[in-house]
Enzyme design. Structure first.
Site, PDB file in Angstrom:
ATOM      1  N   ASP A  28      71.977 -26.242 -87.241  1.00  0.00           N
ATOM      2  CA  ASP A  28      71.739 -25.816 -89.227  1.00  0.00           C
ATOM      3  C   ASP A  28      70.777 -27.121 -88.463  1.00  0.00           C
ATOM      4  O   ASP A  28      70.433 -28.027 -88.177  1.00  0.00           O
ATOM      5  CB  ASP A  28      73.625 -27.185 -89.305  1.00  0.00           C
ATOM      6  N   PHE A  29      70.233 -27.642 -89.893  1.00  0.00           N
ATOM      7  CA  PHE A  29      69.299 -28.027 -90.407  1.00  0.00           C
ATOM      8  C   PHE A  29      67.870 -28.692 -89.209  1.00  0.00           C
ATOM      9  O   PHE A  29      68.080 -29.761 -88.859  1.00  0.00           O
ATOM     10  CB  PHE A  29      69.649 -28.793 -91.605  1.00  0.00           C
ATOM     11  N   ARG A  46      64.921 -28.442 -88.918  1.00  0.00           N
ATOM     12  CA  ARG A  46      63.591 -29.050 -89.579  1.00  0.00           C
ATOM     13  C   ARG A  46      64.337 -30.815 -89.452  1.00  0.00           C
ATOM     14  O   ARG A  46      63.150 -31.594 -89.760  1.00  0.00           O
ATOM     15  CB  ARG A  46      63.237 -28.973 -90.903  1.00  0.00           C
ATOM     16  N   GLU A  95      68.313 -22.668 -87.548  1.00  0.00           N
ATOM     17  CA  GLU A  95      67.816 -22.612 -88.559  1.00  0.00           C
ATOM     18  C   GLU A  95      66.451 -23.945 -88.764  1.00  0.00           C
ATOM     19  O   GLU A  95      66.806 -25.058 -89.354  1.00  0.00           O
ATOM     20  CB  GLU A  95      69.129 -23.139 -89.587  1.00  0.00           C
ATOM     21  N   GLN A  97      53.878 -19.265 -87.404  1.00  0.00           N
ATOM     22  CA  GLN A  97      54.011 -20.212 -86.203  1.00  0.00           C
ATOM     23  C   GLN A  97      54.268 -21.371 -86.179  1.00  0.00           C
ATOM     24  O   GLN A  97      55.262 -21.721 -85.002  1.00  0.00           O
ATOM     25  CB  GLN A  97      51.793 -20.329 -86.834  1.00  0.00           C
ATOM     26  N   ASP A 111      73.610 -18.982 -97.920  1.00  0.00           N
ATOM     27  CA  ASP A 111      72.399 -20.192 -98.577  1.00  0.00           C
ATOM     28  C   ASP A 111      71.756 -19.588 -99.010  1.00  0.00           C
ATOM     29  O   ASP A 111      71.991 -19.435-100.665  1.00  0.00           O
ATOM     30  CB  ASP A 111      71.376 -21.245 -97.592  1.00  0.00           C
ATOM     31  N   LYS A 147      61.640   5.941 -91.281  1.00  0.00           N
ATOM     32  CA  LYS A 147      60.527   5.232 -93.110  1.00  0.00           C
ATOM     33  C   LYS A 147      61.472   4.491 -94.173  1.00  0.00           C
ATOM     34  O   LYS A 147      62.641   4.633 -94.339  1.00  0.00           O
ATOM     35  CB  LYS A 147      60.724   6.814 -93.621  1.00  0.00           C
TER      36      LYS A 147
END
Length: 413
Positions: A193-194, A196, A218, A239, A300, A386
């Protein structure tokens, strides 16, 4: 279904962390939404294990297992207590046992960016963990969120104490807990989780120590927008996700938020977005498909939080894309169980085709059309699909229609 298990089930018993990623045949299921804690959840899922397994899912992402200040589980306190708003420890263990019998792996939601304190310490903040398992003091909390630890190695999750992963005692305790989840409780996969919020090198550290079979992070970052909406070029966005995967020692996959952001604009009549300037898929999937977990919504973005929902009347076009394409597709509980039998059955059909044509995370892809109202591609050797209103079908008599629905069609050889 035994037939598929014999071909694809080999990785279930491997203890090698990288085996599942190398195999590339994962199909994930997110087995909860934002309201699940109100509905006796472990019992509810227990009744669905057989259908989940039969549908072809390999790994089931469960909500955070530990006791938490907020019922949803994302403000954990006592990490070793498995009595949560989702149900008792006994019910959770019985669910995990049943999943193991059905050869579906359980994925634990690992919330270790932050942890809610139990008592006030330094500065009058709730930054001590007295009276619970892992009784840390203020040194375990980053100085930027009210503790006596070092600065955060990532971005702050505001309002609660953020864990200082630079502290050796913190890492040692977290590794002990992750190994317990993995080896004693019975979770085989991890979702971070989180991601970052702390350096990816710690994720690498935790994966190497606890050895989950599969991990996904995540790393949710904002896409690039201009005055007219979403930018066509999202290379800087993907990136950043790729950099995070790399920094985990390539041991973790990541949710492909880039693909989600682009796909939900594309289905509104902008299918030109689905081919980047190099002719590849424009998300993480186009650059590093074996580490890209594609999805339409989660607890979320969708559910009752609805922070960034996929347009609801285009759901099946979305799944027709992710379930036929490279990458590791994930399906959301709400779509599968709450939106009616027709959607459930269409998703099951697409999964069956994916497996039967042996599409993997690394399958080749040739994008044939990417116009405003038409997208088409050949994936692997034997699948063609398609999307959109444009009339199109593959040339050659060897292609047979495998399935179709509202604004999508899939052919196989």
């Amino acid at each position: 279904m035994g037939y598929f298990h014999n071909i694809f089930g080999g990785c279930h018993d491997q203890t090698d962390t990288g085996a599942v990623i190398r195999d590339g045949r994962e199909i994930l299921f997110q087995a909860f939404n934002w309201e699940s804690h109100k509905h006796d959840w472990w019992r509810n899922l227990d009744r669905k294990v057989s259908d989940i397994a039969k549908s072809g899912f390999t790994s089931v992402w469960l909500p955070p297992p530990s006791q938490s200040l907020a019922s949803e589980g994302y403000l954990p306190q006592d990490l070793y207590s498995l009595n949560s708003a989702y149900g008792s420890e006994h019910l959770l263990k019985s669910l995990l046992h049943k999943m193991k019998q059905h050869k579906v792996r359980a994925m634990a939601d690992i919330v270790i960016n932050h942890r809610v304190g139990t008592t006030t310490g330094h500065g009058g903040m709730y930054n001590r963990y007295d009276g619970v398992s892992l009784p840390w003091d203020e040194r375990a909390v980053t100085c930027c969120t009210g503790g006596l630890g070092n600065r955060s190695t990532g971005e702050n999750f505001n309002g609660v104490p953020n864990i200082d992963h630079t502290q050796e005692f913190v890492r040692k305790d977290l590794i002990g807990w992750l190994r317990w989840l993995r080896n004693t409780v019975g979770f085989q996969d991890f979702r971070f989780d989180f991601a970052r919020g702390y350096s990816a090198k710690y994720v690498k550290n935790y994966i190497e120590a606890a050895k989950p079979l599969f991990s996904v992070g995540e790393y949710w970052d904002s896409c690039k927008y201009n005055g007219h909406g979403l930018d066509y070029n999202q290379d800087s966005h993907r990136q950043r996700i790729v950099n995070w995967i790399d920094a985990t020692g390539q041991l973790s996959a990541a949710f492909d938020f880039t693909t989600k952001g682009i796909l939900q604009e594309a289905v509104k009549g902008q299918f030109w977005r689905l081919r980047d300037s190099q002719g590849k898929p424009p998300g993480v999937m186009g650059w590093w498909p074996s580490r890209a977990v594609t999805f339409l919504d989660n607890h979320d973005t969708g559910s009752t939080q609805a922070h960034w929902p996929f347009p609801s009347h285009h759901i099946m076009e979305g799944y027709a894309y992710t379930l036929t394409h490279p990458g590791i597709p994930s399906v959301f509980y709400d779509h599968f169980y709450d939106w009616g039998d027709s959607i459930h059955d269409q998703i099951v059909k697409l999964i069956a085709i994916r497996r039967h044509q042996d599409i993997s995370s690394r399958s080749s892809i040739r994008i044939l059309e990417a116009q405003p109202n038409l997208y088409s591609a050949i994936v692997g050797e034997k699948l063609c699909m398609k999307l959109g209103d444009g009339s199109w079908c593959p040339s050659g008599k060897e292609w047979k229609l495998a399935t179709s629905g509202h604004r999508y069609a899939v052919w196989h050889k």
